[in-house]
Design a protein around this motif. Sequence first.
Motif, PDB file in Angstrom:
ATOM      1  N   LYS A  55       0.860  -1.174   0.000  1.00 23.51           N
ATOM      2  CA  LYS A  55       0.000   0.000   0.000  1.00 23.51           C
ATOM      3  C   LYS A  55       0.900   1.229   0.000  1.00 23.51           C
ATOM      4  O   LYS A  55       1.890   1.261   0.728  1.00 23.51           O
ATOM      5  CB  LYS A  55      -0.866  -0.049   1.268  1.00 23.51           C
ATOM      6  CG  LYS A  55      -1.833   1.114   1.418  1.00 23.51           C
ATOM      7  CD  LYS A  55      -2.525   1.068   2.770  1.00 23.51           C
ATOM      8  CE  LYS A  55      -1.632   1.666   3.797  1.00 23.51           C
ATOM      9  NZ  LYS A  55      -2.031   2.388   4.905  1.00 23.51           N
ATOM     10  N   GLY A  56       0.596   2.192  -0.840  1.00 21.22           N
ATOM     11  CA  GLY A  56       1.344   3.451  -0.857  1.00 21.22           C
ATOM     12  C   GLY A  56       2.615   3.425  -1.686  1.00 21.22           C
ATOM     13  O   GLY A  56       3.420   4.340  -1.625  1.00 21.22           O
ATOM     14  N   ALA A  57       2.825   2.357  -2.467  1.00 19.24           N
ATOM     15  CA  ALA A  57       4.033   2.244  -3.300  1.00 19.24           C
ATOM     16  C   ALA A  57       3.753   1.307  -4.471  1.00 19.24           C
ATOM     17  O   ALA A  57       2.788   0.542  -4.441  1.00 19.24           O
ATOM     18  CB  ALA A  57       5.188   1.714  -2.460  1.00 19.24           C
ATOM     19  N   LYS A  58       4.621   1.387  -5.494  1.00 20.43           N
ATOM     20  CA  LYS A  58       4.480   0.504  -6.666  1.00 20.43           C
ATOM     21  C   LYS A  58       5.659  -0.455  -6.714  1.00 20.43           C
ATOM     22  O   LYS A  58       6.806  -0.054  -6.573  1.00 20.43           O
ATOM     23  CB  LYS A  58       4.457   1.329  -7.955  1.00 20.43           C
ATOM     24  CG  LYS A  58       3.158   2.080  -8.127  1.00 20.43           C
ATOM     25  CD  LYS A  58       3.044   2.671  -9.509  1.00 20.43           C
ATOM     26  CE  LYS A  58       1.657   3.256  -9.691  1.00 20.43           C
ATOM     27  NZ  LYS A  58       1.647   4.513 -10.372  1.00 20.43           N
ATOM     28  N   ILE A  59       5.355  -1.741  -6.927  1.00 21.33           N
ATOM     29  CA  ILE A  59       6.396  -2.772  -6.915  1.00 21.33           C
ATOM     30  C   ILE A  59       7.383  -2.596  -8.066  1.00 21.33           C
ATOM     31  O   ILE A  59       6.998  -2.477  -9.215  1.00 21.33           O
ATOM     32  CB  ILE A  59       5.757  -4.181  -6.959  1.00 21.33           C
ATOM     33  CG1 ILE A  59       4.954  -4.410  -5.675  1.00 21.33           C
ATOM     34  CG2 ILE A  59       6.828  -5.260  -7.126  1.00 21.33           C
ATOM     35  CD1 ILE A  59       4.177  -5.718  -5.628  1.00 21.33           C
ATOM     36  N   THR A  86       2.099  -7.663 -10.055  1.00 22.63           N
ATOM     37  CA  THR A  86       1.456  -6.485 -10.646  1.00 22.63           C
ATOM     38  C   THR A  86       2.089  -5.258  -9.990  1.00 22.63           C
ATOM     39  O   THR A  86       3.060  -5.399  -9.243  1.00 22.63           O
ATOM     40  CB  THR A  86      -0.075  -6.484 -10.388  1.00 22.63           C
ATOM     41  OG1 THR A  86      -0.303  -6.285  -8.988  1.00 22.63           O
ATOM     42  CG2 THR A  86      -0.727  -7.787 -10.838  1.00 22.63           C
ATOM     43  N   GLU A  87       1.523  -4.083 -10.202  1.00 27.30           N
ATOM     44  CA  GLU A  87       2.090  -2.865  -9.588  1.00 27.30           C
ATOM     45  C   GLU A  87       2.034  -2.909  -8.064  1.00 27.30           C
ATOM     46  O   GLU A  87       2.851  -2.303  -7.397  1.00 27.30           O
ATOM     47  CB  GLU A  87       1.324  -1.624 -10.064  1.00 27.30           C
ATOM     48  CG  GLU A  87       1.752  -1.133 -11.423  1.00 27.30           C
ATOM     49  CD  GLU A  87       1.200   0.253 -11.736  1.00 27.30           C
ATOM     50  OE1 GLU A  87       0.284   0.733 -11.036  1.00 27.30           O
ATOM     51  OE2 GLU A  87       1.692   0.857 -12.694  1.00 27.30           O
ATOM     52  N   THR A  88       1.031  -3.621  -7.519  1.00 27.78           N
ATOM     53  CA  THR A  88       0.869  -3.606  -6.062  1.00 27.78           C
ATOM     54  C   THR A  88       0.785  -4.988  -5.412  1.00 27.78           C
ATOM     55  O   THR A  88       0.721  -5.075  -4.193  1.00 27.78           O
ATOM     56  CB  THR A  88      -0.414  -2.824  -5.668  1.00 27.78           C
ATOM     57  OG1 THR A  88      -1.524  -3.426  -6.340  1.00 27.78           O
ATOM     58  CG2 THR A  88      -0.306  -1.358  -6.037  1.00 27.78           C
ATOM     59  N   THR A  89       0.778  -6.075  -6.206  1.00 29.35           N
ATOM     60  CA  THR A  89       0.651  -7.399  -5.593  1.00 29.35           C
ATOM     61  C   THR A  89       1.627  -8.427  -6.169  1.00 29.35           C
ATOM     62  O   THR A  89       2.075  -8.311  -7.309  1.00 29.35           O
ATOM     63  CB  THR A  89      -0.775  -7.989  -5.774  1.00 29.35           C
ATOM     64  OG1 THR A  89      -1.000  -8.223  -7.164  1.00 29.35           O
ATOM     65  CG2 THR A  89      -1.845  -7.090  -5.221  1.00 29.35           C
ATOM     66  N   VAL A  90       1.910  -9.436  -5.356  1.00 29.98           N
ATOM     67  CA  VAL A  90       2.648 -10.621  -5.787  1.00 29.98           C
ATOM     68  C   VAL A  90       1.769 -11.779  -5.344  1.00 29.98           C
ATOM     69  O   VAL A  90       1.389 -11.852  -4.173  1.00 29.98           O
ATOM     70  CB  VAL A  90       4.013 -10.752  -5.078  1.00 29.98           C
ATOM     71  CG1 VAL A  90       4.755 -11.987  -5.573  1.00 29.98           C
ATOM     72  CG2 VAL A  90       4.854  -9.513  -5.310  1.00 29.98           C
ATOM     73  N   LYS A 103       9.787 -17.983   1.226  1.00 31.26           N
ATOM     74  CA  LYS A 103      10.279 -16.606   1.318  1.00 31.26           C
ATOM     75  C   LYS A 103       9.672 -15.775   0.196  1.00 31.26           C
ATOM     76  O   LYS A 103       9.498 -16.261  -0.917  1.00 31.26           O
ATOM     77  CB  LYS A 103      11.806 -16.609   1.186  1.00 31.26           C
ATOM     78  CG  LYS A 103      12.456 -15.256   1.317  1.00 31.26           C
ATOM     79  CD  LYS A 103      13.961 -15.420   1.247  1.00 31.26           C
ATOM     80  CE  LYS A 103      14.703 -14.116   1.375  1.00 31.26           C
ATOM     81  NZ  LYS A 103      16.150 -14.331   1.310  1.00 31.26           N
ATOM     82  N   LEU A 104       9.386 -14.533   0.517  1.00 32.63           N
ATOM     83  CA  LEU A 104       8.846 -13.593  -0.461  1.00 32.63           C
ATOM     84  C   LEU A 104       9.514 -12.252  -0.213  1.00 32.63           C
ATOM     85  O   LEU A 104       9.583 -11.803   0.933  1.00 32.63           O
ATOM     86  CB  LEU A 104       7.342 -13.491  -0.225  1.00 32.63           C
ATOM     87  CG  LEU A 104       6.439 -12.900  -1.254  1.00 32.63           C
ATOM     88  CD1 LEU A 104       6.631 -13.564  -2.607  1.00 32.63           C
ATOM     89  CD2 LEU A 104       4.994 -13.065  -0.823  1.00 32.63           C
ATOM     90  N   MET A 105      10.061 -11.646  -1.247  1.00 35.63           N
ATOM     91  CA  MET A 105      10.728 -10.342  -1.112  1.00 35.63           C
ATOM     92  C   MET A 105      10.131  -9.346  -2.093  1.00 35.63           C
ATOM     93  O   MET A 105       9.964  -9.671  -3.265  1.00 35.63           O
ATOM     94  CB  MET A 105      12.211 -10.471  -1.437  1.00 35.63           C
ATOM     95  CG  MET A 105      13.045 -10.992  -0.312  1.00 35.63           C
ATOM     96  SD  MET A 105      14.783 -11.006  -0.799  1.00 35.63           S
ATOM     97  CE  MET A 105      15.058  -9.279  -1.140  1.00 35.63           C
ATOM     98  N   ILE A 106       9.852  -8.156  -1.606  1.00 36.24           N
ATOM     99  CA  ILE A 106       9.290  -7.103  -2.458  1.00 36.24           C
ATOM    100  C   ILE A 106      10.050  -5.807  -2.209  1.00 36.24           C
ATOM    101  O   ILE A 106      10.316  -5.445  -1.058  1.00 36.24           O
ATOM    102  CB  ILE A 106       7.802  -6.859  -2.124  1.00 36.24           C
ATOM    103  CG1 ILE A 106       6.981  -8.132  -2.384  1.00 36.24           C
ATOM    104  CG2 ILE A 106       7.245  -5.688  -2.919  1.00 36.24           C
ATOM    105  CD1 ILE A 106       5.557  -8.049  -1.878  1.00 36.24           C
TER     106      ILE A 106
END
Length: 115
Positions: A55-59, A86-90, A103-106
């Motif tokens: 939220k508040g940022a683009k991936i 996407t721009e905001t989700t994985v 593990k998940l890194m963004i």
Amino acid sequence: GEYGCTFTYSAQGGTNEQWQMNVGVSEDSGLFSCSIWRPQGKSYLFFTQFKAEVKGAKIEYAMAYSQAAVGAQSDVPLKQEEFEVTETTVSHREGKFRFELSKLMIVAKTPRDEL
């Protein structure tokens, strides 16, 4: 604050697995990061689905791993077709995801106010 990270999932199995989630903002507030992982390395949960949302940022960059690094072991990334960004989700990709996640890194770019 103005940035957030939410992790939702469905999983079966596993007993008392310890997981960690870290969120951080760079000194200049230009980048926001979110990491979810199992410090013991491999998770024995059978993940049917997962989704991380910022939220508040683009991936800018995201990677999911079936095994997290521990000792001499390295991170083992999921195959590109197993998840989508996407721009905001994985999230997992239905029918392609092989039910393993450790593990998940963004890393996301925060919006800049132009002068």
